[in-house]
Scaffold this motif. Sequence first.
Motif, PDB file in Angstrom:
ATOM      1  N   LYS A  71     -42.779 -34.223  86.788  1.00 30.07           N
ATOM      2  CA  LYS A  71     -42.010 -34.529  85.587  1.00 30.07           C
ATOM      3  C   LYS A  71     -42.083 -35.991  85.136  1.00 30.07           C
ATOM      4  N   TRP A  72     -42.120 -36.916  86.084  1.00 35.43           N
ATOM      5  CA  TRP A  72     -41.951 -38.327  85.722  1.00 35.43           C
ATOM      6  C   TRP A  72     -43.169 -39.204  86.008  1.00 35.43           C
ATOM      7  N   ASN A  73     -43.765 -39.050  87.132  1.00 32.94           N
ATOM      8  CA  ASN A  73     -44.860 -39.908  87.619  1.00 32.94           C
ATOM      9  C   ASN A  73     -44.404 -41.261  88.153  1.00 32.94           C
ATOM     10  N   HIS A  74     -43.275 -41.760  87.690  1.00 41.57           N
ATOM     11  CA  HIS A  74     -42.777 -43.033  88.210  1.00 41.57           C
ATOM     12  C   HIS A  74     -41.259 -43.047  88.217  1.00 41.57           C
ATOM     13  N   VAL A  75     -40.695 -43.908  89.050  1.00 40.25           N
ATOM     14  CA  VAL A  75     -39.246 -44.091  89.149  1.00 40.25           C
ATOM     15  C   VAL A  75     -38.945 -45.579  88.991  1.00 40.25           C
ATOM     16  N   ASP A  76     -37.968 -45.888  88.170  1.00 38.13           N
ATOM     17  CA  ASP A  76     -37.581 -47.279  87.956  1.00 38.13           C
ATOM     18  C   ASP A  76     -36.461 -47.722  88.890  1.00 38.13           C
ATOM     19  N   VAL A  77     -35.498 -46.826  89.114  1.00 40.67           N
ATOM     20  CA  VAL A  77     -34.321 -47.179  89.911  1.00 40.67           C
ATOM     21  C   VAL A  77     -33.947 -46.026  90.832  1.00 40.67           C
ATOM     22  N   LEU A  78     -33.707 -46.359  92.090  1.00 43.39           N
ATOM     23  CA  LEU A  78     -33.140 -45.410  93.050  1.00 43.39           C
ATOM     24  C   LEU A  78     -31.803 -45.958  93.520  1.00 43.39           C
ATOM     25  N   ILE A  79     -30.750 -45.168  93.353  1.00 45.57           N
ATOM     26  CA  ILE A  79     -29.424 -45.558  93.819  1.00 45.57           C
ATOM     27  C   ILE A  79     -29.033 -44.625  94.960  1.00 45.57           C
ATOM     28  N   ASN A  80     -29.061 -45.148  96.176  1.00 44.17           N
ATOM     29  CA  ASN A  80     -28.652 -44.373  97.349  1.00 44.17           C
ATOM     30  C   ASN A  80     -27.133 -44.454  97.474  1.00 44.17           C
ATOM     31  N   ASN A  81     -26.480 -43.489  96.843  1.00 46.00           N
ATOM     32  CA  ASN A  81     -25.027 -43.500  96.735  1.00 46.00           C
ATOM     33  C   ASN A  81     -24.343 -42.495  97.659  1.00 46.00           C
ATOM     34  N   SER A  82     -25.089 -41.551  98.211  1.00 44.30           N
ATOM     35  CA  SER A  82     -24.467 -40.531  99.062  1.00 44.30           C
ATOM     36  C   SER A  82     -23.710 -41.173 100.219  1.00 44.30           C
ATOM     37  N   GLY A  83     -22.568 -40.586 100.536  1.00 43.93           N
ATOM     38  CA  GLY A  83     -21.785 -41.114 101.647  1.00 43.93           C
ATOM     39  C   GLY A  83     -21.100 -40.005 102.421  1.00 43.93           C
TER      40      GLY A  83
END
Length: 228
Positions: A71-83
């Motif tokens: 779908k994207w080919n690239h990612v700008d931001v990853l937010i590891n928010n799971s807790g």
Amino acid sequence: MKKKNIIITGTSRGIGYELVSLFTDAGHNVLALSRDAAPVSGLDISNCACFSCDITDKKDIARVRDFIKEKWNHVDVLINNSGYLVNKSFSKLKWEDFEDSYAVNVFGAAAMTQAVLPFMTKKGHVVNISSMGGVQGSAKFAGLAAYSSSKGAIITLTEVLAEEYKEKGPSFNCLALGAVQTEMLQEAFPGYEAPITAKQMGQYIMNFSLTGHELYNGKILQVSSTTP
């Protein structure tokens, strides 16, 4: 601002849930990931994709990788928010309590980061969400041995990855949050009312994730007006 591709984990409630609306309202593409995809899927947002994802499951991590490719080919931001929170006196903590805490708060975040990194450029930004409870020298609270120690681990991981990837990117930063009015806060401190809402903190995290890498790398920012 140019439309960006954003991945957020832990989106079924609290800050993660608010982040989905904030980013999509700003026109960005969002992949919202949580074990329970129902809250976000019910929003029916055109520029938001979501599916059930357990970040401790290798098969689910592979699904994320496949989505990016297709779908994207690239990612700008990853937010590891799971807790994952365990609120239990140390004498009653089981081996499994520590395993579950570290599986989500450290190992899952690391696995998600490994999966997404090949799709990020030097201008990308990985934002790990930690807690003031994991910051050395900060106030500590009884019952949170597993949770706070795991949040300390993600802080150190952020610093190490920033060093390892400082030449080719992306940038890695960590936000150590203080008291925010969320369901998790109530689980940790029943009856306590925080002065900051999940949406307010979400707004800060969104702004930082989009621009913070321009000024910071390998930094642990304490985002806290108060602790219980």
